[in-house]
Structure formats: structure tokens, C-alpha cells
Design a protein around this motif. Structure first.
Motif, short mmCIF file in Angstrom:
data_model
loop_
_atom_site.label_atom_id
_atom_site.label_comp_id
_atom_site.label_asym_id
_atom_site.label_seq_id
_atom_site.Cartn_x
_atom_site.Cartn_y
_atom_site.Cartn_z
N VAL A 21 2.99 24.90 55.87
CA VAL A 21 2.85 24.88 54.41
C VAL A 21 2.41 26.23 53.88
CG1 VAL A 21 1.61 23.82 52.50
CG2 VAL A 21 2.38 22.42 54.42
N PHE A 22 1.47 26.87 54.56
CA PHE A 22 0.87 28.09 54.00
C PHE A 22 1.73 29.32 54.19
CE2 PHE A 22 -3.87 27.53 53.10
CZ PHE A 22 -3.63 26.31 52.48
N SER A 23 2.93 29.17 54.61
CA SER A 23 3.80 30.33 54.74
C SER A 23 4.53 30.65 53.45
CB SER A 23 4.82 30.10 55.86
OG SER A 23 5.66 29.00 55.53
N ARG A 24 4.38 29.80 52.38
CA ARG A 24 5.13 30.02 51.14
C ARG A 24 4.21 29.76 49.94
NH1 ARG A 24 10.44 30.28 52.23
NH2 ARG A 24 11.05 29.84 50.08
N CYS A 25 4.47 30.52 48.83
CA CYS A 25 3.82 30.31 47.52
C CYS A 25 4.90 30.17 46.49
CB CYS A 25 2.90 31.49 47.19
SG CYS A 25 2.16 31.38 45.53
N LEU A 26 5.08 28.96 45.99
CA LEU A 26 6.15 28.66 45.04
C LEU A 26 7.51 29.11 45.58
CD1 LEU A 26 4.39 29.61 41.68
CD2 LEU A 26 4.62 27.35 42.72
N GLY A 27 7.69 28.88 46.90
CA GLY A 27 8.98 29.22 47.50
C GLY A 27 9.11 30.64 47.97
N VAL A 28 8.07 31.49 47.80
CA VAL A 28 8.12 32.88 48.21
C VAL A 28 7.19 33.07 49.42
CG1 VAL A 28 7.76 35.28 47.50
CG2 VAL A 28 8.59 33.59 45.84
N ASP A 29 7.68 33.78 50.46
CA ASP A 29 6.87 34.03 51.66
C ASP A 29 5.81 35.08 51.36
OD1 ASP A 29 8.19 32.22 53.27
OD2 ASP A 29 9.73 33.67 53.82
N LEU A 30 4.55 34.62 51.22
CA LEU A 30 3.45 35.54 50.94
C LEU A 30 2.32 35.39 51.96
CD1 LEU A 30 3.06 35.21 47.05
CD2 LEU A 30 4.13 37.07 48.32
N SER A 31 2.37 34.44 52.79
CA SER A 31 1.29 34.00 53.69
C SER A 31 0.18 33.31 52.89
CB SER A 31 0.72 35.15 54.52
OG SER A 31 -0.07 36.01 53.74
N LEU A 32 0.03 33.70 51.59
CA LEU A 32 -0.96 33.09 50.69
C LEU A 32 -0.30 31.95 49.94
CD1 LEU A 32 -3.81 33.35 49.28
CD2 LEU A 32 -2.64 34.79 47.60
N SER A 33 -0.97 30.75 49.90
CA SER A 33 -0.37 29.62 49.19
C SER A 33 -1.45 28.67 48.70
CB SER A 33 0.62 28.88 50.09
OG SER A 33 -0.06 28.37 51.23
N VAL A 34 -1.02 27.79 47.76
CA VAL A 34 -1.93 26.79 47.19
C VAL A 34 -1.31 25.42 47.38
CG1 VAL A 34 -2.93 28.37 45.49
CG2 VAL A 34 -0.88 27.04 44.90
N HIS A 35 -2.17 24.42 47.25
CA HIS A 35 -1.74 23.03 47.35
C HIS A 35 -2.56 22.20 46.36
CE1 HIS A 35 0.11 19.54 49.25
NE2 HIS A 35 -1.07 18.94 49.10
N PRO A 36 -1.90 21.34 45.57
CA PRO A 36 -0.48 21.02 45.53
C PRO A 36 0.34 22.19 44.95
CG PRO A 36 -1.78 19.27 44.53
CD PRO A 36 -2.69 20.44 44.71
N GLU A 37 1.60 22.27 45.32
CA GLU A 37 2.50 23.28 44.78
C GLU A 37 3.03 22.84 43.42
OE1 GLU A 37 5.10 25.69 47.55
OE2 GLU A 37 4.99 23.75 48.59
N GLY A 38 3.57 23.84 42.64
CA GLY A 38 4.21 23.54 41.37
C GLY A 38 3.21 23.11 40.31
N MET A 39 3.72 22.38 39.31
CA MET A 39 2.87 21.89 38.21
C MET A 39 1.98 20.77 38.72
SD MET A 39 1.96 22.00 34.99
CE MET A 39 3.25 22.77 34.02
N ILE A 40 0.69 20.88 38.44
CA ILE A 40 -0.28 19.87 38.87
C ILE A 40 -0.65 19.04 37.64
CG2 ILE A 40 -2.56 19.47 39.85
CD1 ILE A 40 -2.34 22.23 41.16
N SER A 41 -0.36 17.77 37.68
CA SER A 41 -0.67 16.87 36.57
C SER A 41 -1.95 16.10 36.90
CB SER A 41 0.49 15.89 36.33
OG SER A 41 1.66 16.60 35.99
N VAL A 42 -2.95 16.24 36.04
CA VAL A 42 -4.26 15.60 36.27
C VAL A 42 -4.52 14.64 35.12
CG1 VAL A 42 -6.72 15.96 36.58
CG2 VAL A 42 -5.09 17.65 37.47
N PRO A 43 -4.66 13.33 35.39
CA PRO A 43 -5.01 12.41 34.31
C PRO A 43 -6.37 12.79 33.71
CG PRO A 43 -4.25 11.22 36.25
CD PRO A 43 -4.44 12.64 36.67
#
Length: 698
Positions: A21-43
Motif C-alpha cells: 500500500v505504501f508504495s503509492r500516493c494517489l496513484g503516484v510512486d512516492l514511497s510516502l502515502s496515506v490511508h484511506p486514499e482519495g476523498m475521505i467522507s466522515v459523518p
């Protein structure tokens, strides 16, 4: 609690898969990444949780940021940090995870929202019953889908597709839609379903259809007949308004008078007598104040059911003229409203009056008719020339005796019903009443202070004013006011953008001086002062000096004049051409009560021109006629230059540096005993024996 347990279950699974998972950030190889990916919807009300990791660096090299500022986070393991926020406010936010070593960042877009709330600003407007448009604002921050339907034949049917413009949403329904826009319906029942990622909502709206209609403007507006103070108008309303509105329309009629009303001002008309439901209307617009005047009329309509201004139609308009009539009154005039120049047996007289306002002219070819009666002479009839001025006429070769003047207003429909009268006394009576000194001080703010030398036993004074011109003639509109006999000053405020000239008359019974213009006019401007009553004199000049004196026939408030500046310059051969080999000189007199000065250090036998400038509280004021010219007397010339005696007995010399007059001869004295005279010249030859000494005089 369930959400938190679920989040941690997902997190544990995600940590197991870190290398992948941590090999991509929004589909780009940066070694740096976050989770969840994309838009995060929080009630809304639930915590926000974001994980960040870099498989090449430690968690100590990572930090979360918002708006460029670091925010607290928790170290999960050697490569991962967690951002956790409780009770997050609603909105759309961006959080960044930054590697502080490589400066690489990975962004997370977060929307905190709830299921759609109720719409609070739903509104509809129908344009002429051809199309209806309903609008509202999206009440949340999340992307929301809308379904817009209406009750048609007892069933709710989708009537349009919802469009968006920023936060605004709108739905347009027209007569070509399926189903078709129902123009005749009194009420509409609209049903809206709207959903986002957090849930759905639905609302019903009931619309009073005919109360939200904005009609098209009335059409075919025209004048059926016009009088001097009224016109008959005709127009029709749009077919939809006549066909579908059960209660018809209200009317709003307003008009504007050209050159009288401000462009933003319109006069209201009572339309309560108009029927509500006609296809075509006729209306008499009456009580129009001016004949032969241009008017603009505007007509609006609105459904009877509507009560808001936004549902008035745009206006239809028409420009028209009222019919002409004869002028209703003559021009105003006043005792003393004439100016005269007296000669041996006749005089030339300017007869003035106050023009009617343009809206009072009431017809074409407007002017003024003047009739004069001069003793036994035949009656004279004159018309004011509108190509020159409508403020006066000139009586040439007028009698020195009394003259009666009658003045009418006249146009192509006839003369005014009444006439104005002006009595011009015999010439001898006018001269005895002339005000000897009349002064005007003009201030920058448009205030003018007038003062004059009083005359004994007068009944009153008349003060006149008009826009300034150098000829001292009121070619534009003239105004006047009558003042009590005990007054010797008057203050008047006028528009500051114009310059004004003033005159005064002294009046006793039927006798009057006529108009006497200001003799002293000082204003805050750079315009040279003409006919200012100052005279420049000089004494008998000497070889290098002259006394310059001046006097003024003005009664000025102390402090207005602060000094005098005398400028002088030589001219060539008693002409007015400046001698450019000399520069202008000047001397300043700082005492306003000093009226002469001795000018020294002048060149002998030289013509000078002297000019006087007033220094006032408004600065230096140039007086066009304050000039005098003098020529200094001759003086002894300086000696000849470069005298030379050659061996061939030739004697030569150059003219003196300063001739100081006309050199008439040069004397050569030989051996102090014999004298020879020569005409003036640069080189003279004479044959004689050269002795020890030669003396030469010029």
C-alpha cells in the motif's frame, strides 16, 4: 464505538499490507502515502482518522499539516503516524503528510457532513408563463444528487434535470418539456429527493403559480393624440397575461420631463382606474405641466396575485412632445435693468430682462418682443435675436429723454397675455445716481462679497449678475435682487465652476442710475484683470532714476491687497519691442498703503516700460492696463577706447563702451593748443606733425 472498532480492524489489515500500500500516493510512486486514499467522507460527529507512512524513513521524519502549520499526531510504529480528531466541524478540508527529510507531501481531501438538510431558500419564477425556473442552494458540503418532480394528473413526474452553478441549483420547465409546463395551473406541488454519501432527504413545496409570474413588457405603445398638457396613450399586454391570468394585471405608469428631472427620477401616475383584464388599454396621461416639452413615459405590469417588486415586468417606453401654446407670462424685469453709453445728443442703451426658463417657452421660434415709446418719436418694435442673446436688446441712437419699454414673450403661437414694463429716466437723472465705486471679492468656494459707496436719499439698490465676459454684456441669463437703501454690502453664493460679473443700480422713485459694473473685481483665478481702476504715473526722470506712483479708485477691505510688484524692462528705440540684451527687473512694495517708489540704477537715455501687479490674498493679479513708459535723460559718455597713433600720423579709436546718449562730435586736441573736430566715426585720419602729447575728447 462500532465505527472505532471497524476502523482499527481495517487499520490492522492495512498495516499487514504496508509494503504494497505504501508504495503509492494517489496513484503516484512516492514511497510516502496515506490511508484511506482519495476523498475521505466522515459523518458529522464521528472522529477523523488518517494514517501516514513512508517505507524508507521512520515515523519521526513524518508530520501532518493543515494550512502550512504542523498539527499533533501519534506515532503508531517505526514508519507510521496517525492523525486523530474528534468532533470535527462540517466542511471540506485538506490535510497533508510531509516527509521532513525529502520534503515530499501526500494530501488527503476530507469532507465532514451529514445527510442532506432541508432546503431553506427554495423559490420559483415564471417568465411570462412561457418558462418556470426554480432555484435553491445546496444545504451541505457533499456532492448531492437531486430528483425534481411535480404532481401531474395525480402522479409525480420528473419534470426537469437539476443543473448547478456553484452552490446554487436550478431546474427549468418550459412548454416544450415532457411533461409540458402547465401554464393554466393555479398551484404547483413540487417534490424533491436529494441524496449524498451520508444519506437522503425529501421535501414538498407548494407554489402559488400566478403570484410568481414576471410578465414580458407591454407592447405596441403609441400616442393616439396629444394636447398642450395631456396625451392619450394606447398599448396592449402579452397574450399569456390576458389568456391565463384569471384576475388580470396591475399597471405602473411613470413619466419624466426632459431637461427638468434628474435621469433617475420619474413621476408616478395614478392607475387605479385601469381595468385589470383587458387585452388593449387606452389611458389619458393628464396634468403634464409644460407645453411643447419632451417627455418619456414608462409602463410596467404585474399579476394581481403578485405582491413583490421583482415581479413587475420590464418597462416599455415612449418619448413624445406635448403640443404648443402661447407663453403664459412675460419675462421679469426690474427697475434699473439697463446699461447706457451717453453721447452729445443720443445714447446707446442695453435693455435687460430675466429670461423665461426653457420649459416656459411653450412653443417653437421663441423670442421676446420689445416696444419702446420715446416722447413724440414713433413707437419702435424690436425682436431679441436668438442667435446673439435672448437676455437683451440694444437701442441705438436712443433719445436723451425718458423712454418707456414694454416686453412680451412670444413664440409661433402668439405673444404672452401680459407684458413687463421698464422706465428709463432722462439721461441727466441717471448720471446723478451713479454709484461711484463698486467692488467684488470672489472666494474659491463660490462666495462673492459685494461692497459699494452709498448714495444719499436712495430708495433701494438693485444688484445684477450673470456669467462673466470681457465685454461686460450679459449675453446669458441675468439675475437680480433688490436691496434696502441702508445696505452697502451683499454676500451671494453661486456655483463655483463659473466666473460671474456684477452690476448695481441706485433707485429713487422712478429715477435710477441704470446698471454700473463693478470697478474693482478681484477673484481667485489666473485671469488677467481688465478695466481695473488703477493708474500708473511717473515723475520727471533723471539720468538713472524715476519716481513711479499709482492710485486706485477702489474701496477694498483691509488685508485684501498685501503689496505691489513693479516690473520694468528696456525697449528698443522707444518702441514696445523688448531689448533682449537686458533682463527684466522688479521691485516689491510690501506696504499696501505706500503708493509710490523711486526706481534707481537705470541706464541713461533708455526707454523703460513699467507694469504694476497687485499682490492679494489670492496671489499676484496681473492688471492689463497698468503700464507706463519713460525715457531717462542723457549723461556724459565714457571715454573712447583703443586710441592708436600710427607712425604715418594716422589716429584711430573705438566708440565709448557706454554712449549714454547721442554722440554728436569727437574733439582731438593737438599739443594742448590746437583743436580739431571730427564727425563721429571709428577711424579718422589727419596729416600733422606728431608732438609729445595728444589729448582726445568725445
Amino acid at each position: 464505538m462500532k465505527f472505532s472498532l471497524l476502523f482499527w480492524c481495517i487499520t490492522i489489515q492495512w498495516l499487514i499490507a504496508i509494503p504494497r500500500v505504501f508504495s503509492r500516493c494517489l496513484g503516484v510512486d512516492l514511497s510516502l502515502s496515506v490511508h484511506p486514499e482519495g476523498m475521505i467522507s466522515v459523518p458529522y460527529g464521528q472522529p477523523l482518522e488518517i494514517l501516514c507512512s513512508d517505507d524508507r524513513y521512520t515515523a519521526d521524519n513524518l508530520q501532518f499539516e493543515n494550512g502550512g502549520e504542523p498539527i499533533p499526531s501519534i506515532k503508531v510504529n517505526t514508519t507510521t503516524r496517525r492523525l486523530s480528531m474528534e468532533n470535527h466541524k462540517k466542511g471540506v478540508f485538506t490535510y497533508y503528510c510531509r516527509n521532513t527529510v525529502t520534503n515530499k507531501v501526500c494530501a488527503s481531501r476530507v469532507v465532514v457532513d451529514s445527510a442532506p438538510l432541508d432546503v431553506t431558500d427554495f423559490a420559483c419564477k415564471s417568465q411570462n408563463l412561457d418558462v418556470i425556473n426554480c432555484t435553491w442552494s445546496n444545504p451541505g458540503f457533499s456532492a448531492t444528487n437531486y430528483t425534481f418532480s411535480s404532481l401531474v394528473s395525480d402522479n409525480y413526474e420528473d419534470i426537469c434535470t437539476t443543473e448547478r452553478s456553484g452552490r446554487a441549483r436550478y431546474c427549468t420547465w418550459n412548454t416544450s418539456g415532457q411533461p409540458r409546463y402547465r401554464q393554466h395551473e393555479k398551484e404547483f406541488f413540487f417534490y424533491i429527493t436529494f441524496c449524498n454519501v451520508f444519506g437522503c432527504n425529501e421535501q414538498n413545496f407548494t407554489i402559488n403559480h400566478f403570484a410568481i409570474v414576471k410578465p414580458d413588457p407591454p407592447k405596441n405603445l403609441k400616442v393616439l393624440g396629444n394636447g398642450t398638457h395631456s396625451v392619450i396613450l394606447q398599448w396592449s399586454i402579452p397574450n399569456n397575461m390576458f389568456d391565463f391570468l384569471p384576475n388580470g394585471v396591475d399597471h405602473k405608469i411613470e413619466y419624466q420631463i426632459a431637461k427638468i428631472d434628474k435621469t433617475s427620477y420619474f413621476r408616478k401616475v395614478d392607475t387605479s382606474g385601469l381595468p385589470a383584464k383587458n387585452g388593449t388599454y387606452k389611458f389619458q396621461l393628464s396634468d403634464l405641466p409644460y407645453a411643447h416639452m419632451q417627455y418619456e413615459v414608462r409602463i410596467y405590469i404585474r399579476p394581481k396575485e403578485a405582491d413583490k417588486d421583482e415581479f413587475w415586468s420590464d418597462f416599455t417606453y415612449l418619448v413624445f412632445y406635448t403640443a404648443s401654446e402661447r407663453p403664459q407670462r412675460p419675462p421679469d424685469t426690474v427697475v434699473g435693468a439697463f446699461e447706457q453709453s451717453s453721447f452729445v445728443t443720443t445714447r446707446r442703451i442695453y435693455v435687460y430682462w430675466k429670461q423665461l426658463e426653457e420649459y416656459e417657452e411653450a412653443g417653437a421660434n421663441f423670442t421676446y418682443k420689445v416696444v419702446t415709446h420715446q416722447g413724440t418719436e414713433n413707437t419702435k418694435r424690436l425682436l431679441a435675436d436668438n442667435k446673439k442673446s435672448l437676455s437683451y436688446i440694444v437701442l441705438d441712437n436712443a433719445s436723451l429723454g425718458a423712454i418707456n419699454v414694454e416686453i412680451w414673450s412670444i413664440n409661433d403661437k402668439g405673444s404672452s397675455f401680459n407684458k413687463s414694463h421698464l422706465y428709463i429716466p432722462p439721461n441727466i437723472d441717471t448720471l446723478a445716481l451713479r454709484v461711484p465705486s463698486f467692488t467684488k471679492l470672489g472666494y474659491e468656494n463660490g462666495t462673492h462679497k459685494l461692497s459699494w459707496v452709498s448714495i444719499n436719499t436712495v430708495d433701494n439698490y438693485t444688484v445684477f449678475w450673470c456669467q462673466h465676459n470681457t465685454a461686460k454684456i450679459c449675453s446669458g441669463r441675468i439675475n437680480f435682487t433688490v436691496l434696502e437703501a441702508n445696505k452697502t454690502n451683499h454676500v451671494i453664493d453661486l456655483p463655483r465652476e463659473n466666473r460671474y460679473q456684477f452690476a448695481i443700480s441706485a433707485n429713487v422713485g422712478s429715477k435710477t442710475s441704470g446698471m454700473v459694473w463693478t470697478t474693482c473685481d478681484i477673484s481667485k483665478d489666473d485671469i488677467p484683470m481688465y478695466r481695473f481702476p488703477v493708474e500708473l504715473h511717473h515723475g520727471i526722470p533723471g539720468k538713472s532714476f524715476v519716481t513711479i506712483a499709482w492710485d486706485m479708485a477702489c474701496t477694498l477691505q483691509e488685508g485684501i491687497i498685501t503689496g505691489y510688484n513693479i516690473t520694468y524692462w528696456p525697449v528698443i528705440n522707444t518702441s514696445n519691442v523688448c531689448d533682449t540684451s537686458f533682463t527684466n527687473s522688479s521691485v516689491y512694495v510690501s506696504d499696501p498703503k505706500q503708493m509710490e517708489i523711486n526706481i534707481t540704477d537705470l541706464n541713461p537715455n533708455t526707454t523703460y516700460v513699467f507694469a504694476l501687479t497687485l499682490n492679494t490674498t489670492y496671489g499676484l493679479k496681473v492688471i492689463e492696463n497698468a503700464l507706463t513708459e519713460i525715457t531717462t535723460t542723457e549723461d556724459t559718455p565714457t571715454g573712447p577706447r583703443n586710441v592708436n597713433i600710427a607712425k604715418d600720423e594716422a589716429i584711430s579709436w573705438d566708440s565709448p563702451l557706454k554712449k549714454n546718449g547721442i554722440i554728436r562730435k569727437s574733439d582731438v586736441i593737438y599739443n594742448y593748443t590746437e583743436e580739431y573736430s571730427f564727425n563721429n566715426g571709428s577711424v579718422l585720419r589727419r596729416s600733422f606733425k606728431i608732438e609729445e602729447h595728444i589729448r582726445m575728447n568725445v
